[in-house]
Design a protein around this motif. Structure first.
Motif, PDB file in Angstrom:
ATOM      1  N   LEU A  77      43.938  44.560  45.936  1.00  0.00           N
ATOM      2  CA  LEU A  77      43.631  43.222  45.439  1.00  0.00           C
ATOM      3  C   LEU A  77      42.666  42.506  46.381  1.00  0.00           C
ATOM      4  O   LEU A  77      41.684  41.890  45.931  1.00  0.00           O
ATOM      5  N   ALA A  78      42.932  42.578  47.689  1.00  0.00           N
ATOM      6  CA  ALA A  78      42.075  41.896  48.662  1.00  0.00           C
ATOM      7  C   ALA A  78      40.659  42.456  48.655  1.00  0.00           C
ATOM      8  O   ALA A  78      39.675  41.699  48.676  1.00  0.00           O
ATOM      9  N   VAL A  79      40.546  43.785  48.625  1.00  0.00           N
ATOM     10  CA  VAL A  79      39.214  44.391  48.583  1.00  0.00           C
ATOM     11  C   VAL A  79      38.512  44.020  47.284  1.00  0.00           C
ATOM     12  O   VAL A  79      37.303  43.724  47.277  1.00  0.00           O
ATOM     13  N   GLY A  80      39.229  44.006  46.170  1.00  0.00           N
ATOM     14  CA  GLY A  80      38.625  43.621  44.898  1.00  0.00           C
ATOM     15  C   GLY A  80      38.102  42.197  44.916  1.00  0.00           C
ATOM     16  O   GLY A  80      37.024  41.908  44.373  1.00  0.00           O
ATOM     17  N   VAL A  86      32.656  37.679  47.345  1.00  0.00           N
ATOM     18  CA  VAL A  86      31.934  37.465  48.603  1.00  0.00           C
ATOM     19  C   VAL A  86      30.455  37.770  48.391  1.00  0.00           C
ATOM     20  O   VAL A  86      30.113  38.743  47.703  1.00  0.00           O
ATOM     21  N   PRO A  87      29.552  36.965  48.946  1.00  0.00           N
ATOM     22  CA  PRO A  87      28.115  37.223  48.788  1.00  0.00           C
ATOM     23  C   PRO A  87      27.743  38.648  49.204  1.00  0.00           C
ATOM     24  O   PRO A  87      28.199  39.140  50.230  1.00  0.00           O
ATOM     25  N   GLY A  88      26.957  39.305  48.373  1.00  0.00           N
ATOM     26  CA  GLY A  88      26.589  40.695  48.631  1.00  0.00           C
ATOM     27  C   GLY A  88      27.535  41.689  48.018  1.00  0.00           C
ATOM     28  O   GLY A  88      27.237  42.880  47.959  1.00  0.00           O
ATOM     29  N   HIS A  89      28.723  41.226  47.565  1.00  0.00           N
ATOM     30  CA  HIS A  89      29.702  42.074  46.864  1.00  0.00           C
ATOM     31  C   HIS A  89      30.069  43.332  47.659  1.00  0.00           C
ATOM     32  O   HIS A  89      30.257  44.400  47.081  1.00  0.00           O
ATOM     33  N   ALA A  90      30.151  43.193  48.978  1.00  0.00           N
ATOM     34  CA  ALA A  90      30.561  44.289  49.874  1.00  0.00           C
ATOM     35  C   ALA A  90      29.611  45.480  49.796  1.00  0.00           C
ATOM     36  O   ALA A  90      30.012  46.618  50.032  1.00  0.00           O
ATOM     37  N   VAL A 117      37.276  47.174  56.847  1.00  0.00           N
ATOM     38  CA  VAL A 117      38.397  46.951  57.772  1.00  0.00           C
ATOM     39  C   VAL A 117      39.710  46.866  57.009  1.00  0.00           C
ATOM     40  O   VAL A 117      40.719  47.461  57.410  1.00  0.00           O
ATOM     41  N   LEU A 118      39.714  46.148  55.895  1.00  0.00           N
ATOM     42  CA  LEU A 118      40.946  46.043  55.104  1.00  0.00           C
ATOM     43  C   LEU A 118      41.369  47.402  54.562  1.00  0.00           C
ATOM     44  O   LEU A 118      42.557  47.739  54.567  1.00  0.00           O
ATOM     45  N   GLY A 119      40.400  48.193  54.094  1.00  0.00           N
ATOM     46  CA  GLY A 119      40.736  49.508  53.582  1.00  0.00           C
ATOM     47  C   GLY A 119      41.288  50.430  54.656  1.00  0.00           C
ATOM     48  O   GLY A 119      42.287  51.121  54.460  1.00  0.00           O
ATOM     49  N   LEU A 120      40.627  50.440  55.817  1.00  0.00           N
ATOM     50  CA  LEU A 120      41.088  51.286  56.914  1.00  0.00           C
ATOM     51  C   LEU A 120      42.471  50.870  57.401  1.00  0.00           C
ATOM     52  O   LEU A 120      43.331  51.714  57.660  1.00  0.00           O
ATOM     53  N   THR A 271      40.187  47.779  41.649  1.00  0.00           N
ATOM     54  CA  THR A 271      40.618  48.095  43.020  1.00  0.00           C
ATOM     55  C   THR A 271      42.114  47.817  43.197  1.00  0.00           C
ATOM     56  O   THR A 271      42.803  48.526  43.934  1.00  0.00           O
ATOM     57  N   THR A 272      42.637  46.794  42.500  1.00  0.00           N
ATOM     58  CA  THR A 272      44.082  46.553  42.560  1.00  0.00           C
ATOM     59  C   THR A 272      44.842  47.712  41.928  1.00  0.00           C
ATOM     60  O   THR A 272      45.854  48.185  42.471  1.00  0.00           O
ATOM     61  N   LEU A 273      44.361  48.183  40.775  1.00  0.00           N
ATOM     62  CA  LEU A 273      44.977  49.344  40.148  1.00  0.00           C
ATOM     63  C   LEU A 273      44.872  50.567  41.062  1.00  0.00           C
ATOM     64  O   LEU A 273      45.852  51.317  41.226  1.00  0.00           O
ATOM     65  N   GLY A 274      43.702  50.755  41.678  1.00  0.00           N
ATOM     66  CA  GLY A 274      43.539  51.861  42.616  1.00  0.00           C
ATOM     67  C   GLY A 274      44.499  51.752  43.785  1.00  0.00           C
ATOM     68  O   GLY A 274      45.100  52.748  44.211  1.00  0.00           O
ATOM     69  N   GLY A 275      44.672  50.542  44.311  1.00  0.00           N
ATOM     70  CA  GLY A 275      45.612  50.342  45.405  1.00  0.00           C
ATOM     71  C   GLY A 275      47.038  50.656  45.005  1.00  0.00           C
ATOM     72  O   GLY A 275      47.794  51.264  45.771  1.00  0.00           O
ATOM     73  N   ALA A 276      47.415  50.263  43.781  1.00  0.00           N
ATOM     74  CA  ALA A 276      48.770  50.556  43.302  1.00  0.00           C
ATOM     75  C   ALA A 276      48.986  52.064  43.175  1.00  0.00           C
ATOM     76  O   ALA A 276      50.042  52.585  43.557  1.00  0.00           O
TER      77      ALA A 276
END
Length: 428
Positions: A77-80, A86-90, A117-120, A271-276
């Motif tokens: 969810l956070a990465v999504g 966020v500007p630039g969309h990561a 960083v959040l993913g790692l 990304t939330t679904l992927g995280g789940a």
């Protein structure tokens, strides 16, 4: 019509150019390592907070199913949210870009760094390669452009890739091998080593800087194999292509999985679904199957002999599925480190099935096959396999084992998707 310059004059000009560019190349390597070290340390601190401090503070078990599932779902969810708002969309989707490429705008760096960083830290099965190279190229293109305005931007990007790869693996050899193919196809005169001179300078500076800061990200230990014999060569010929074929099971469905996730349209959703889903896999496979896989590979090797062959195959399968989902669901990260874990587990399974095969050979050959299937770069796969074992006597066997493994993967799909969620075309 002017006469061509004498050969001696060309040589002098080439030497002068290399000397002038050596300083920015070394600076690129040092900065690449410093940024990598900072990002890795930040992710470690956040990982410690998420997986140790917080669960202990609330009386939860960090290895329990609910904590693993909840943490990875919230990480998704956070990465999504970062990718969406966020500007630039990561930055670009890591699943759809190669290492390197054109430099991103400097304004995208905070988003890329935050998502990485959040993913790692959150346990996502991806490494730091893609985002750290994107971050370094964005920063160094601007920095070198201001300090050394005559250095071409594309050269800065290439040297940044070399410097970052050198820092990631603690040696410039990997960067040299990767750039050999590129340099061999480049137009222009001069010896091949002339064209490798600057990448080696950047990679060497990055490797030395990272070593001085405390080492590299991939540190594992295997017993020495000793002098190989004919049976060892046969084992390498069997294990490497089998491991490559196993990894291709995931690579073959990657673009379809990527397309399925991205049909949802909103990165917060997929990304939330992927995280789940990664959380469920973490519950099934346990803590060893979480995170990028470097420390987990070392832990798996340290406890070799304690797991059955089929348990090791199961761990390799769970990690492979986690790698496919993490890369397809919009998380920002690279695939080399989790691929190494898959190879380590597969190699240890081979030893469990056939105990007479040396551990060093089985693990390095399996890592060779898996990395070759995932990264589709023979030099990178061979280098990582040699790095894993640290045993020079295995190198000759691996140089032979890479041949049948390459035949297995050469016509197979690539683990690369189009930015729109479709299938990307990629040269063989």
């Amino acid at each position: 019509m002017s006469e061509p310059a004498p050969e001696g004059a060309l040589d002098r000009n080439r030497v002068r150019t290399l000397i002038m560019l050596a300083l920015p190349a070394i600076l690129i390597g040092v900065v690449s390592a410093l940024v990598l070290f900072a990002l890795d340390e930040l992710s470690r601190l956040l990982q410690h907070l998420i997986w140790e401090n917080l669960p202990h503070a609330v009386g939860a078990d960090p290895d329990g199913g609910w904590w693993i599932f909840g943490t990875l779902t919230l990480t998704g969810l956070a990465v999504g949210l970062i990718v969406r708002f966020v500007p630039g969309h990561a930055g670009p989707d890591s699943a759809a870009v190669e290492l390197g490429g054109s430099a991103l705008p400097l304004g995208t760096v905070p988003g890329v760094a935050a998502a990485a960083v959040l993913g790692l830290a959150g346990g996502v099965s991806l490494g730091p390669e893609n985002p750290i190279i994107a971050i370094n190229t964005a920063i160094l293109t601007v920095l070198i452009g201001r300090l050394f305005s005559r250095v071409p931007a594309q050269l800065v990007v290439g040297l940044t890739v070399a410097g970052t790869v050198g820092a990631l693996f603690g040696t410039p050899v990997a960067a040299a091998l990767l750039f050999t193919g590129l340099a061999g196809s480049m137009a222009g005169g001069g010896a091949l080593f002339d064209r490798l001179f600057l990448p080696l300078a950047a990679a060497g500076a990055g490797a030395v800087t990272m070593t001085l800061l405390g080492g590299t990200l991939l540190t594992v230990g295997l017993p020495a194999m000793g002098s190989p014999d004919g049976w060892d060569v046969l084992a390498g010929f069997i294990i490497a292509p089998l491991a490559a074929g196993f990894a291709l099971l995931g690579v073959g469905v990657f673009t379809r999985v990527h397309h399925t996730f991205h049909r949802l349209g909103n990165p917060v959703l997929f990304t939330t679904l992927g995280g789940a889903l990664l959380g469920l896999l973490g519950v099934i496979g346990g803590p060893l199957t979480l995170f990028k896989g470097a420390e987990e590979s070392a832990a798996l090797l340290a406890q070799r002999g304690s797991e059955s062959a089929w348990t090791l195959v199961f761990l390799a399968a769970v990690k492979l599925v986690a790698l496919v989902i993490a890369a397809a669901a919009g998380f920002r990260g690279g695939r080399i480190f989790p691929a190494v874990f898959v190879g380590v587990a597969a190699g240890l399974a081979a030893v469990a099935f056939v105990p007479s095969v040396p551990v060093s050979l089985a693990v390095s050959a399996a890592v060779l096959g898996v990395v070759l299937a995932v990264a589709r770069d023979g030099w990178m796969a061979l280098f990582i396999a040699v790095l894993i074992t640290g045993d020079v006597s295995v190198t000759a066997v691996l140089c032979l084992a890479v041949l049948p493994a390459w035949l297995v993967v050469t016509n197979a799909p690539h683990m690369l998707a189009a930015p729109d969620g479709g299938t990307a075309s990629r040269p063989a």
